[in-house]
Design a protein around this motif. Structure first.
Motif, PDB file in Angstrom:
ATOM      1  N   ARG A   1       0.858  -1.212  -0.110  1.00 58.74           N
ATOM      2  CA  ARG A   1       0.046  -0.018   0.023  1.00 58.74           C
ATOM      3  C   ARG A   1       0.957   1.172  -0.241  1.00 58.74           C
ATOM      4  O   ARG A   1       0.611   2.343   0.819  1.00 58.74           O
ATOM      5  N   ARG A   2       1.785   1.281  -0.834  1.00 55.78           N
ATOM      6  CA  ARG A   2       2.706   2.481  -0.950  1.00 55.78           C
ATOM      7  C   ARG A   2       2.673   2.957  -2.382  1.00 55.78           C
ATOM      8  O   ARG A   2       3.026   1.979  -3.362  1.00 55.78           O
ATOM      9  N   VAL A   3       2.040   4.193  -2.681  1.00 56.29           N
ATOM     10  CA  VAL A   3       2.001   4.437  -4.114  1.00 56.29           C
ATOM     11  C   VAL A   3       2.517   5.908  -4.131  1.00 56.29           C
ATOM     12  O   VAL A   3       2.583   6.790  -3.342  1.00 56.29           O
ATOM     13  N   ARG A   4       2.989   6.076  -5.583  1.00 55.93           N
ATOM     14  CA  ARG A   4       3.630   7.609  -5.814  1.00 55.93           C
ATOM     15  C   ARG A   4       2.493   8.271  -6.216  1.00 55.93           C
ATOM     16  O   ARG A   4       1.874   8.006  -7.122  1.00 55.93           O
ATOM     17  N   PHE A   5       2.422   9.801  -5.742  1.00 57.16           N
ATOM     18  CA  PHE A   5       1.248  10.536  -6.613  1.00 57.16           C
ATOM     19  C   PHE A   5       2.421  11.564  -6.989  1.00 57.16           C
ATOM     20  O   PHE A   5       3.559  11.877  -6.953  1.00 57.16           O
ATOM     21  N   ARG A   6       1.656  11.983  -8.516  1.00 57.09           N
ATOM     22  CA  ARG A   6       2.494  13.210  -9.162  1.00 57.09           C
ATOM     23  C   ARG A   6       1.692  14.355  -9.240  1.00 57.09           C
ATOM     24  O   ARG A   6       0.468  14.423  -9.665  1.00 57.09           O
ATOM     25  N   ILE A   7       2.048  15.323  -8.746  1.00 54.85           N
ATOM     26  CA  ILE A   7       1.426  16.732  -8.629  1.00 54.85           C
ATOM     27  C   ILE A   7       2.025  17.890  -9.700  1.00 54.85           C
ATOM     28  O   ILE A   7       3.083  18.210  -9.409  1.00 54.85           O
TER      29      ILE A   7
ATOM     30  N   ARG B   1      -7.148   9.597  -3.414  1.00 51.47           N
ATOM     31  CA  ARG B   1      -5.949  10.210  -4.079  1.00 51.47           C
ATOM     32  C   ARG B   1      -6.376  11.749  -4.300  1.00 51.47           C
ATOM     33  O   ARG B   1      -5.344  12.718  -4.209  1.00 51.47           O
ATOM     34  N   GLY B   2      -7.633  12.201  -4.608  1.00 55.39           N
ATOM     35  CA  GLY B   2      -8.027  13.348  -4.887  1.00 55.39           C
ATOM     36  C   GLY B   2      -7.897  14.282  -3.571  1.00 55.39           C
ATOM     37  O   GLY B   2      -7.592  15.347  -3.710  1.00 55.39           O
ATOM     38  N   LEU B   3      -8.113  13.534  -2.447  1.00 54.66           N
ATOM     39  CA  LEU B   3      -7.892  14.701  -1.344  1.00 54.66           C
ATOM     40  C   LEU B   3      -6.434  14.773  -0.920  1.00 54.66           C
ATOM     41  O   LEU B   3      -6.261  16.178  -0.498  1.00 54.66           O
ATOM     42  N   LEU B   4      -5.546  13.969  -1.349  1.00 54.06           N
ATOM     43  CA  LEU B   4      -4.036  14.222  -1.057  1.00 54.06           C
ATOM     44  C   LEU B   4      -3.508  15.320  -2.027  1.00 54.06           C
ATOM     45  O   LEU B   4      -2.850  16.177  -1.674  1.00 54.06           O
ATOM     46  N   THR B   5      -4.166  15.022  -3.282  1.00 61.51           N
ATOM     47  CA  THR B   5      -3.805  15.962  -4.377  1.00 61.51           C
ATOM     48  C   THR B   5      -4.191  17.531  -3.987  1.00 61.51           C
ATOM     49  O   THR B   5      -3.594  18.448  -4.261  1.00 61.51           O
ATOM     50  N   SER B   6      -5.381  17.400  -3.457  1.00 64.18           N
ATOM     51  CA  SER B   6      -6.350  18.612  -3.154  1.00 64.18           C
ATOM     52  C   SER B   6      -5.407  19.490  -1.986  1.00 64.18           C
ATOM     53  O   SER B   6      -5.123  20.758  -2.144  1.00 64.18           O
ATOM     54  N   VAL B   7      -4.872  18.656  -0.978  1.00 63.70           N
ATOM     55  CA  VAL B   7      -4.368  19.279   0.237  1.00 63.70           C
ATOM     56  C   VAL B   7      -3.109  19.880  -0.122  1.00 63.70           C
ATOM     57  O   VAL B   7      -2.518  21.118   0.213  1.00 63.70           O
ATOM     58  N   LEU B   8      -2.253  19.183  -1.005  1.00 67.62           N
ATOM     59  CA  LEU B   8      -0.897  19.580  -1.549  1.00 67.62           C
ATOM     60  C   LEU B   8      -1.123  20.830  -2.347  1.00 67.62           C
ATOM     61  O   LEU B   8      -0.372  21.842  -2.395  1.00 67.62           O
ATOM     62  N   ASN B   9      -2.105  20.795  -3.279  1.00 65.04           N
ATOM     63  CA  ASN B   9      -2.209  22.039  -4.221  1.00 65.04           C
ATOM     64  C   ASN B   9      -2.530  23.291  -3.328  1.00 65.04           C
ATOM     65  O   ASN B   9      -2.136  24.531  -3.754  1.00 65.04           O
ATOM     66  N   PHE B  10      -3.334  23.115  -2.339  1.00 63.98           N
ATOM     67  CA  PHE B  10      -3.858  24.288  -1.320  1.00 63.98           C
ATOM     68  C   PHE B  10      -2.544  24.885  -0.818  1.00 63.98           C
ATOM     69  O   PHE B  10      -2.217  25.859  -0.820  1.00 63.98           O
TER      70      PHE B  10
END
Length: 305
Positions: free
Chosen positions: A185-191, A251-260
């Motif tokens: 359960r370790r995944v890389r996110f690209r922002i 995943r959308g939550l993590l992307t949103s928090v980082l974008n904010f």
């Protein structure tokens, strides 16, 4: 008392009337009723056995939930297969006489029930090969969610909107399946992030890494990274790469928090986020002999930046 005894005798005699013959053995109405009751009881008890195996017996071991459910389902199917044969013999039905009937049923399955058989066989393959298991985060077709149960015919998936979707098991065999937690359960996110030309790229990299370090859902190892991907039409295109194990199902939550956090940090340090700009040149009317310029209100129209 004699009337009740006579009624029981008549009922018994009625139930023992042969309806048909399989081979040389007559099949009575009583045998059919007995068969139906025993089969229903078999399915009920096998379900209870599966539940007890998964939640009580195997729960004491170190097996993960998906492996426990797969083992419980296999045990249930085995018990049903063996129990069905025993029930047929108990009801006095000659199994050798079912060869012709089995052939006819097989033809019927091939034409009318092929989808059900396909899904059932696919379910068995899933239980043995375990490309997915309960608790996995999967994407198949347009369905994305957490696997909560793998049944004999279908798999139950719950989305982030708490909507339950029943997916036929054949979908997981014939289509491409994205399993976000198959290995771990370790995944890389690209922002993706864009900044204006002329920005300090060193400052941009440092700020992005600070934003990643300040998020509790981002792993320290592997460490976050920043890449300058391309020189875009409107600005420099960076990509913040972070790893997470806690929000792969959101995943959308993590992307949103980082974008904010990126937007606030850039605003505090004067880093400009670009937007598309176009230079518009308005030519005079060639058919106007007096070469009168266009009215000023047209040049100041809000639609032109």
């Amino acid at each position: 008392m004699e009337t009740l005894r006579d009624m029981l005798e008549k009922t018994r005699g009625f139930l023992e009337i042969p309806i048909l013959k399989l081979g040389g053995s007559p099949v009575t109405l009583w045998a059919i009723i007995q068969l139906v009751v025993l089969v229903a009881l078999l399915f009920y008890l096998s379900g209870k056995l599966r539940t007890w195996t998964v939640e009580q017996f195997l729960n004491r071991t170190r097996m993960e939930l998906g492996a426990r459910q797969a083992t419980g389902s296999i045990i249930r199917y085995t018990v049903i297969a063996i129990g069905f044969v025993v029930i047929l013999q108990t009801a006095g039905i000659d199994l050798t006489a079912l060869n012709v009937l089995a052939g006819a049923v097989g033809i019927g399955l091939g034409f009318g029930l092929q989808n059900i058989v396909n899904n059932f066989i696919s379910g068995i393959i899933i239980l043995f090969e375990r490309p997915i298991k309960a608790g996995d985060r999967i994407v198949v077709g347009n369905v994305e969610g957490d696997v909560v149960r793998i049944g004999g015919r279908s798999t139950t998936v719950v989305t982030n909107d708490n909507i339950t979707i029943i997916v036929p098991n054949s979908k997981f065999i014939t289509e491409n399946v994205v399993n976000w937690s198959h290995n771990e359960r370790r995944v890389r996110f690209r922002i993706p992030v864009s900044v204006a030309y002329g920005s300090d790229v060193g400052l941009v990299e440092r700020l992005l890494l600070e934003v990643a370090a300040g998020n509790p859902d981002v792993l320290e190892k592997p460490a976050p990274g920043v890449r300058l991907m391309e020189f875009g039409d409107s600005g420099l295109c960076f990509e913040l790469r972070v790893w997470s194990t806690t929000l792969i199902h959101r995943r959308g939550l993590l992307t949103s928090v980082l974008n904010f956090a990126i937007y606030r940090t850039f605003a505090e340090h004067g880093v400009e986020i670009p937007y598309p700009r176009r230079d518009i040149h308005i030519l005079g009317n060639r058919h106007n002999d007096q070469n009168v310029p266009l009215p000023k209100q047209e040049l100041d129209n809000d639609q032109f930046p």
